[in-house]
Design an enzyme around this catalytic site. Structure first.
Site, short mmCIF file in Angstrom:
data_model
loop_
_atom_site.label_atom_id
_atom_site.label_comp_id
_atom_site.label_asym_id
_atom_site.label_seq_id
_atom_site.Cartn_x
_atom_site.Cartn_y
_atom_site.Cartn_z
N CYS A 25 13.53 -7.85 11.05
CA CYS A 25 14.04 -8.70 9.98
C CYS A 25 12.98 -8.77 8.88
CB CYS A 25 14.32 -10.08 10.58
SG CYS A 25 15.06 -11.22 9.41
N CYS A 84 0.81 -1.22 0.00
CA CYS A 84 0.00 0.00 0.00
C CYS A 84 0.84 1.27 0.00
CB CYS A 84 -0.93 0.00 1.21
SG CYS A 84 -0.08 0.31 2.78
ZN LIG Z 1 0.74 -1.77 3.62
#
Ligand SMILES: [Zn+2]
Length: 166
Positions: free
Chosen positions: A150, A82
């Site tokens: 990570c 997004c």
């Molecule tokens: Zn996102």
């Protein structure tokens, strides 16, 4: 009669397994509603198959496979799902693990949830806006936070900082 019962049991077993497989990879999605919600088909259309496997199916990329390991420019690492900015290049460090690593996310960028998959207890990290799976956070990172985010490089897109006008 017995054959029929056995057949039904094994069919039910298969459905049970299939249901489990579908339920398993969803800690992020079960965490609640996200600002950006898309159907499975929409995510598949938007993401590459590898990105989909990580962001929507809690996959993990092969270590040392990410081009972002060698990304040392100033800028921001955003969600591949997004485009929400997630990490600043300032907090990136060489962890030696083969995955892009950061010691701190940007403010209000990620959410975490306990992940008990694969026989381990880990803290799963996802984008707070679309719920996309990003990786895990561990407590063996460098100062000042002691945390090691990570991340799967495929879950991130890098936006270089715009050079200041001279
Ligand atoms: Zn996102």
């Amino acid at each position: 009669m017995i054959d029929r019962r056995l057949l039904l049991a094994s069919v039910a077993g298969m459905f049970g397994l299939a249901a489990l497989r579908m339920l398993k990879p969803s800690p992020a999605r079960s965490a609640g509603k996200f600002e950006i919600e898309k159907s499975d088909a929409e995510w598949r259309a938007r993401l590459t198959p590898q990105q989909y496997e990580i962001l929507r199916n809690q996959g993990t990329e092969r270590p040392w496979s990410s081009a972002l390991l060698k990304e040392h420019r100033k800028g921001v690492f955003a969600c591949a799902g997004c485009d929400l900015p997630l990490f600043s290049s300032e907090t990136k460090f060489e962890s030696g693990t083969g995955w892009p690593s950061f010691y701190r996310p940007l403010e209000n960028a990620v959410g975490t949830i306990e992940d008990r998959s694969d026989g381990m207890v880990r803290t799963e990290v996802h984008c707070r806006r679309c719920g996309g799976h990003l990786g895990h956070v561990f407590d063996d990172g460098p100062k000042p936070t002691g945390l090691r985010y990570c991340m799967d490089g495929l879950a991130l897109v890098f936006h270089p900082a715009t050079p200041s006008p001279s």
